[in-house]
Design a protein around this motif. Structure first.
Motif, PDB file in Angstrom:
ATOM      1  N   ILE A  94       4.522   8.191   3.181  1.00 28.46           N
ATOM      2  CA  ILE A  94       5.142   7.633   1.987  1.00 28.46           C
ATOM      3  C   ILE A  94       4.667   6.207   1.745  1.00 28.46           C
ATOM      4  CG2 ILE A  94       7.345   6.862   1.019  1.00 28.46           C
ATOM      5  CD1 ILE A  94       8.620   9.336   2.378  1.00 28.46           C
ATOM      6  N   GLY A  95       4.549   5.413   2.805  1.00 29.68           N
ATOM      7  CA  GLY A  95       4.117   4.031   2.638  1.00 29.68           C
ATOM      8  C   GLY A  95       2.744   3.925   2.014  1.00 29.68           C
ATOM      9  N   ARG A  96       1.821   4.761   2.464  1.00 31.64           N
ATOM     10  CA  ARG A  96       0.475   4.748   1.877  1.00 31.64           C
ATOM     11  C   ARG A  96       0.526   5.174   0.419  1.00 31.64           C
ATOM     12  NH1 ARG A  96      -3.337   8.537   4.931  1.00 31.64           N
ATOM     13  NH2 ARG A  96      -2.191  10.092   3.750  1.00 31.64           N
ATOM     14  N   ALA A  97       1.315   6.201   0.112  1.00 30.52           N
ATOM     15  CA  ALA A  97       1.420   6.654  -1.274  1.00 30.52           C
ATOM     16  C   ALA A  97       1.995   5.560  -2.165  1.00 30.52           C
ATOM     17  CB  ALA A  97       2.287   7.912  -1.347  1.00 30.52           C
ATOM     18  N   VAL A  98       2.965   4.805  -1.645  1.00 29.16           N
ATOM     19  CA  VAL A  98       3.541   3.697  -2.413  1.00 29.16           C
ATOM     20  C   VAL A  98       2.491   2.622  -2.653  1.00 29.16           C
ATOM     21  CG1 VAL A  98       5.203   1.802  -2.331  1.00 29.16           C
ATOM     22  CG2 VAL A  98       5.917   4.106  -1.689  1.00 29.16           C
ATOM     23  N   ALA A  99       1.776   2.240  -1.602  1.00 33.57           N
ATOM     24  CA  ALA A  99       0.744   1.205  -1.755  1.00 33.57           C
ATOM     25  C   ALA A  99      -0.298   1.627  -2.783  1.00 33.57           C
ATOM     26  CB  ALA A  99       0.091   0.916  -0.410  1.00 33.57           C
ATOM     27  N   GLU A 100      -0.745   2.864  -2.716  1.00 39.28           N
ATOM     28  CA  GLU A 100      -1.747   3.365  -3.661  1.00 39.28           C
ATOM     29  C   GLU A 100      -1.207   3.329  -5.088  1.00 39.28           C
ATOM     30  OE1 GLU A 100      -2.439   7.226  -2.083  1.00 39.28           O
ATOM     31  OE2 GLU A 100      -3.953   6.556  -0.637  1.00 39.28           O
ATOM     32  N   ARG A 101       0.029   3.763  -5.278  1.00 38.28           N
ATOM     33  CA  ARG A 101       0.605   3.774  -6.632  1.00 38.28           C
ATOM     34  C   ARG A 101       0.790   2.358  -7.159  1.00 38.28           C
ATOM     35  NH1 ARG A 101       3.639   7.177 -10.134  1.00 38.28           N
ATOM     36  NH2 ARG A 101       3.271   6.165 -12.139  1.00 38.28           N
ATOM     37  N   PHE A 102       1.220   1.442  -6.291  1.00 39.47           N
ATOM     38  CA  PHE A 102       1.405   0.058  -6.717  1.00 39.47           C
ATOM     39  C   PHE A 102       0.079  -0.553  -7.170  1.00 39.47           C
ATOM     40  CE2 PHE A 102       5.575  -1.635  -4.689  1.00 39.47           C
ATOM     41  CZ  PHE A 102       6.280  -0.562  -5.205  1.00 39.47           C
ATOM     42  N   VAL A 103      -0.980  -0.293  -6.425  1.00 39.31           N
ATOM     43  CA  VAL A 103      -2.292  -0.824  -6.813  1.00 39.31           C
ATOM     44  C   VAL A 103      -2.689  -0.287  -8.187  1.00 39.31           C
ATOM     45  CG1 VAL A 103      -4.759  -0.745  -6.284  1.00 39.31           C
ATOM     46  CG2 VAL A 103      -3.110  -1.254  -4.474  1.00 39.31           C
ATOM     47  N   ALA A 109       2.527   1.192   5.796  1.00 42.12           N
ATOM     48  CA  ALA A 109       1.663   1.609   4.694  1.00 42.12           C
ATOM     49  C   ALA A 109       0.417   2.362   5.122  1.00 42.12           C
ATOM     50  CB  ALA A 109       1.249   0.388   3.872  1.00 42.12           C
ATOM     51  N   ALA A 110       0.224   2.596   6.420  1.00 36.05           N
ATOM     52  CA  ALA A 110      -1.011   3.239   6.876  1.00 36.05           C
ATOM     53  C   ALA A 110      -1.040   4.734   6.622  1.00 36.05           C
ATOM     54  CB  ALA A 110      -1.229   2.965   8.364  1.00 36.05           C
ATOM     55  N   SER A 111       0.118   5.338   6.363  1.00 34.23           N
ATOM     56  CA  SER A 111       0.157   6.792   6.190  1.00 34.23           C
ATOM     57  C   SER A 111       1.416   7.173   5.424  1.00 34.23           C
ATOM     58  CB  SER A 111       0.134   7.501   7.553  1.00 34.23           C
ATOM     59  OG  SER A 111       1.267   7.140   8.316  1.00 34.23           O
ATOM     60  N   ALA A 152      -0.331  -4.671   2.796  1.00 36.42           N
ATOM     61  CA  ALA A 152       0.032  -3.440   3.485  1.00 36.42           C
ATOM     62  C   ALA A 152       0.172  -3.736   4.975  1.00 36.42           C
ATOM     63  CB  ALA A 152      -1.027  -2.376   3.259  1.00 36.42           C
ATOM     64  N   THR A 153       1.263  -3.320   5.574  1.00 38.96           N
ATOM     65  CA  THR A 153       1.501  -3.618   6.978  1.00 38.96           C
ATOM     66  C   THR A 153       1.787  -2.347   7.755  1.00 38.96           C
ATOM     67  OG1 THR A 153       3.934  -3.886   7.128  1.00 38.96           O
ATOM     68  CG2 THR A 153       2.686  -5.660   6.073  1.00 38.96           C
ATOM     69  N   ASP A 154       1.443  -2.362   9.036  1.00 41.13           N
ATOM     70  CA  ASP A 154       1.664  -1.207   9.903  1.00 41.13           C
ATOM     71  C   ASP A 154       1.211  -1.580  11.306  1.00 41.13           C
ATOM     72  OD1 ASP A 154       1.461   1.665  10.998  1.00 41.13           O
ATOM     73  OD2 ASP A 154       1.949   2.052   8.903  1.00 41.13           O
ATOM     74  N   LEU A 155       1.570  -0.772  12.279  1.00 39.86           N
ATOM     75  CA  LEU A 155       0.999  -0.887  13.622  1.00 39.86           C
ATOM     76  C   LEU A 155      -0.361  -0.212  13.713  1.00 39.86           C
ATOM     77  CD1 LEU A 155       4.099  -0.237  15.915  1.00 39.86           C
ATOM     78  CD2 LEU A 155       2.713  -2.327  15.853  1.00 39.86           C
ATOM     79  N   LEU A 210      -4.671   1.167   8.180  1.00 41.27           N
ATOM     80  CA  LEU A 210      -4.687   0.063   7.223  1.00 41.27           C
ATOM     81  C   LEU A 210      -6.111  -0.241   6.772  1.00 41.27           C
ATOM     82  CD1 LEU A 210      -2.112  -2.458   8.731  1.00 41.27           C
ATOM     83  CD2 LEU A 210      -1.784  -0.929   6.773  1.00 41.27           C
ATOM     84  N   ARG A 211      -7.051  -0.190   7.706  1.00 42.13           N
ATOM     85  CA  ARG A 211      -8.442  -0.470   7.354  1.00 42.13           C
ATOM     86  C   ARG A 211      -8.953   0.528   6.317  1.00 42.13           C
ATOM     87  NH1 ARG A 211     -13.236   1.196   7.906  1.00 42.13           N
ATOM     88  NH2 ARG A 211     -12.572   3.038   9.087  1.00 42.13           N
ATOM     89  N   ARG A 212      -8.607   1.804   6.489  1.00 45.01           N
ATOM     90  CA  ARG A 212      -9.044   2.819   5.526  1.00 45.01           C
ATOM     91  C   ARG A 212      -8.424   2.566   4.152  1.00 45.01           C
ATOM     92  NH1 ARG A 212      -8.302   6.304  10.072  1.00 45.01           N
ATOM     93  NH2 ARG A 212      -6.241   6.888   9.278  1.00 45.01           N
TER      94      ARG A 212
END
Length: 258
Positions: free
Chosen positions: A24-33, A20-22, A41-44, A49-51
């Motif tokens: 498609i994953g980030r876009a999904v997390a943003e849309r879900f919120v 989720a840090a960048s 949100a998980t990532d290496l 993730l902090r941002r």
């Protein structure tokens, strides 16, 4: 950038989004919120993730970890259950995207992709299903990220493409296996999407030529936007898709229709 209005379709839902840090994953997390969800949100990428969490401090919590490591995958799911009382949605998005022909690839390249894109998806789905079946109100929705490369052959994808066939196959088998227990499992199959990884191709030898060629292979003659993929993931995760399971939905500008 595609701008889509929120309708609260995930209000009160507890969701895990991997990678989720960048992109498609980030876009999904943003849309879900924006649709009312609480997101783990998980990532290496801890900084990414902090941002993300900094923009949505009341709705996003984070877990830094590797989906290919069993304990990390378990911890991602456990975080949603501990923080929100249950798990309603998993988006199994984390993956790596190497582009190479088989004569260039090594066994280590194969193992790395299969570890993240294959084993990582298996593990996160496994622990999500365990959580969804154990909770007081069993059930939930899983959306896996496949690809056009998981539905049809492409040049330069001898390592990445087979891993996405794993994603499509796992989706169908889990959908059949868990449908009678209230768990829906679907996938999206994006075409070439304008993520940070794709943007970096222009800095690599032959990358600009590759992107120009791949755009022409999509009948809409453009790359997709991460927000367009997120909209499809939202649909499959939500009650709007309540009688859909085992589907692999192309989000590809017509690529697979040819």
């Amino acid at each position: 950038m595609v701008t889509l209005n929120a309708a609260g379709r995930l209000a009160g839902r507890s969701c895990v989004v991997t990678g989720a840090a960048s992109g498609i994953g980030r876009a999904v997390a943003e849309r879900f919120v924006r649709e009312g969800a609480s997101v783990v949100a998980t990532d290496l990428d801890a900084e990414g993730l902090r941002r993300l969490a900094g923009r949505f401090p009341d709705a996003v919590s984070t877990v830094v970890g590797d989906v290919a490591r069993e304990e990390d995958a378990r911890r991602m799911v456990r975080a949603a259950v501990e923080r929100h009382g249950r798990l309603d949605v998993l988006v199994a998005n984390a993956g790596v995207i190497p582009l190479m022909e088989i004569t260039e690839a090594t066994a280590e390249d194969w193992d790395q992709v299969m570890a993240v894109d294959g084993r990582g998806m298996f593990l996160t789905c496994k622990y999500a299903i365990e959580a969804m079946t154990a909770q007081e109100r069993p059930g939930g929705s899983i959306v896996c990220l496949s690809s056009i490369s998981g539905e049809a052959g492409q040049r330069g994808q001898a390592v990445y493409g087979p891993a996405k066939f794993v994603a499509s196959g796992l989706t169908k088998h889990l959908a059949v296996e868990w449908a009678d227990r209230g768990i829906r499992v679907n996938a999206v199959a994006p075409g070439t999407i304008a993520t940070e990884r794709v943007a970096r191709l222009r800095e690599e030898p032959g990358g600009t030529e590759y992107l120009e060629a791949i755009e022409k292979l999509h009948p809409m003659r453009r790359l997709g936007d991460p927000a367009e993929v997120a909209a499809a993931v939202l649909f499959l995760a939500s009650d709007d898709a309540s009688f859909i399971t085992g589907a692999v939905l192309p989000v590809d500008g017509g690529y697979l229709a040819q």
